[in-house]
Enzyme design. Structure first.
Site, PDB file in Angstrom:
ATOM      1  N   SER A 242       0.832  -1.205   0.000  1.00 51.27           N
ATOM      2  CA  SER A 242       0.000   0.000   0.000  1.00 51.27           C
ATOM      3  C   SER A 242       0.861   1.247   0.000  1.00 51.27           C
ATOM      4  CB  SER A 242      -0.911   0.010   1.235  1.00 51.27           C
ATOM      5  OG  SER A 242      -1.595   1.244   1.323  1.00 51.27           O
TER       6      SER A 242
ATOM      7  N   HIS B 207      -1.474  -1.251  -4.050  1.00 55.07           N
ATOM      8  CA  HIS B 207      -2.740  -0.864  -3.439  1.00 55.07           C
ATOM      9  C   HIS B 207      -2.765   0.644  -3.266  1.00 55.07           C
ATOM     10  CE1 HIS B 207      -6.377  -1.793  -1.117  1.00 55.07           C
ATOM     11  NE2 HIS B 207      -6.021  -0.789  -0.320  1.00 55.07           N
TER      12      HIS B 207
ATOM     13  N   ASP C 193      -5.099   3.718  -1.849  1.00 54.02           N
ATOM     14  CA  ASP C 193      -6.247   4.130  -1.047  1.00 54.02           C
ATOM     15  C   ASP C 193      -6.656   5.553  -1.400  1.00 54.02           C
ATOM     16  OD1 ASP C 193      -6.697   1.828   0.656  1.00 54.02           O
ATOM     17  OD2 ASP C 193      -4.789   2.299   1.597  1.00 54.02           O
TER      18      ASP C 193
ATOM     19  N   MET D 167      -9.082   8.531  -0.613  1.00 54.16           N
ATOM     20  CA  MET D 167      -9.909   9.006   0.503  1.00 54.16           C
ATOM     21  C   MET D 167     -10.375  10.425   0.247  1.00 54.16           C
ATOM     22  SD  MET D 167      -7.588   7.618   3.665  1.00 54.16           S
ATOM     23  CE  MET D 167      -6.669   6.076   3.532  1.00 54.16           C
TER      24      MET D 167
ATOM     25  N   HIS E 153      -8.656   1.327  -4.158  1.00 52.85           N
ATOM     26  CA  HIS E 153      -9.651   1.191  -3.094  1.00 52.85           C
ATOM     27  C   HIS E 153     -10.290   2.552  -2.848  1.00 52.85           C
ATOM     28  CE1 HIS E 153     -10.305   0.125   1.453  1.00 52.85           C
ATOM     29  NE2 HIS E 153     -11.445   0.290   0.803  1.00 52.85           N
TER      30      HIS E 153
ATOM     31  N   MET F 274     -12.284   4.763  -0.829  1.00 52.86           N
ATOM     32  CA  MET F 274     -12.890   5.051   0.474  1.00 52.86           C
ATOM     33  C   MET F 274     -13.563   6.411   0.372  1.00 52.86           C
ATOM     34  SD  MET F 274      -9.910   3.949   3.137  1.00 52.86           S
ATOM     35  CE  MET F 274      -8.927   2.478   2.934  1.00 52.86           C
TER      36      MET F 274
ATOM     37  N   MET G 222     -11.724  -5.168   5.716  1.00 54.41           N
ATOM     38  CA  MET G 222     -10.910  -4.224   6.468  1.00 54.41           C
ATOM     39  C   MET G 222     -10.681  -4.780   7.871  1.00 54.41           C
ATOM     40  SD  MET G 222     -10.120  -1.763   4.452  1.00 54.41           S
ATOM     41  CE  MET G 222      -9.314  -0.782   5.718  1.00 54.41           C
TER      42      MET G 222
ATOM     43  N   ASP H 298      -6.962  -6.080   4.445  1.00 59.42           N
ATOM     44  CA  ASP H 298      -6.222  -4.829   4.539  1.00 59.42           C
ATOM     45  C   ASP H 298      -6.303  -4.293   5.965  1.00 59.42           C
ATOM     46  OD1 ASP H 298      -5.099  -2.346   4.291  1.00 59.42           O
ATOM     47  OD2 ASP H 298      -6.566  -1.554   2.868  1.00 59.42           O
TER      48      ASP H 298
END
Length: 218
Positions: free
Chosen positions: A9, A33, A35, A37, A65, A67, A136, A174
């Site tokens: 990540s 990965h 993320d 956000m 991913h 979020m 998660m 994760d």
């Protein structure tokens, strides 16, 4: 023995030298990965499609991913940016089946993520469309958190659901994954591990990655 996929990540990487950081994990990464956000669904803000597009030029498959709230509004942009997997949260989309279908229609693997407090039963009517289930094992939003032990039971329950579906669905985990927790989650049914600080927080990233994967084969 099944191959365990590893997705370092970049949330835990040094963004001042991100390209160099990615090079240090390129050889051992099945995916990177990423993320995304928005400061709304989670209390942090990271990056958007532009950075995903730049990282995609490195040639490593991207596990993106989201979020974020209202992920359906962003599927096209993250697909165009070069995502290999796009995962959305079951908690964020009232028309999640439609959004997952839109991801698949772009030739991208469609993932759905569950927060620690979300029951696997939320997946009951998605098993025929989802390609990946992301569990998660920490509360989403920040790296370096401690693994939530109750996640192991959830992984095992999801694994039984996948078996019952008869489909080849990837179970991804994760949060708090390192050489000490990797074996536990793999034994419970995980196929793919996201590791942030357990890799980028180490001086020798290759040895850290090897230790994580080796623990799964013990």
């Amino acid at each position: 023995m099944k191959k365990i996929l590893l997705a370092p990540s970049i949330l835990s990487a040094d963004f001042m030298k991100l390209e160099e950081e990615i090079e240090t994990v390129a050889d051992m990464s099945d995916y990177l990965h990423m993320d995304v956000m928005d400061g709304h669904f989670v209390q942090n803000i990271t990056f958007g499609p532009d950075l995903v597009s730049r990282v995609a030029r490195k040639g490593i498959p991207l596990d993106v991913h989201l979020m974020i709230s209202e992920p359906s509004r962003w599927i096209e942009k993250f697909a165009d940016a070069g995502s290999s997997i796009i995962t959305i949260h079951v908690e964020t989309d009232v028309h999640i089946y439609k959004t997952l279908t839109a991801i698949k229609d772009r030739g991208i693997l469609a993932g759905v993520s569950l927060n620690p407090g979300t029951s696997p039963e939320r997946l009951n009517f998605l098993m025929d469309v989802v390609d990946l289930i992301l569990i998660m094992s920490v509360n989403p939003g920040f790296g370096g958190q401690k693994f939530i032990s109750s996640s192991v039971e959830k992984i095992a329950r999801v694994q039984k659901m996948v078996e019952k579906s008869g489909r080849n669905i990837i179970i991804e985990v994760d949060g708090g994954v390192d050489h000490s927790t990797a074996k536990i989650v793999c034994n419970a049914g995980a196929d793919m591990l996201v590791a942030g600080s357990a890799i980028f927080g180490k001086e020798n990233r290759k040895e850290a990655a090897k230790a994580i994967l080796a623990s799964c084969s013990c």
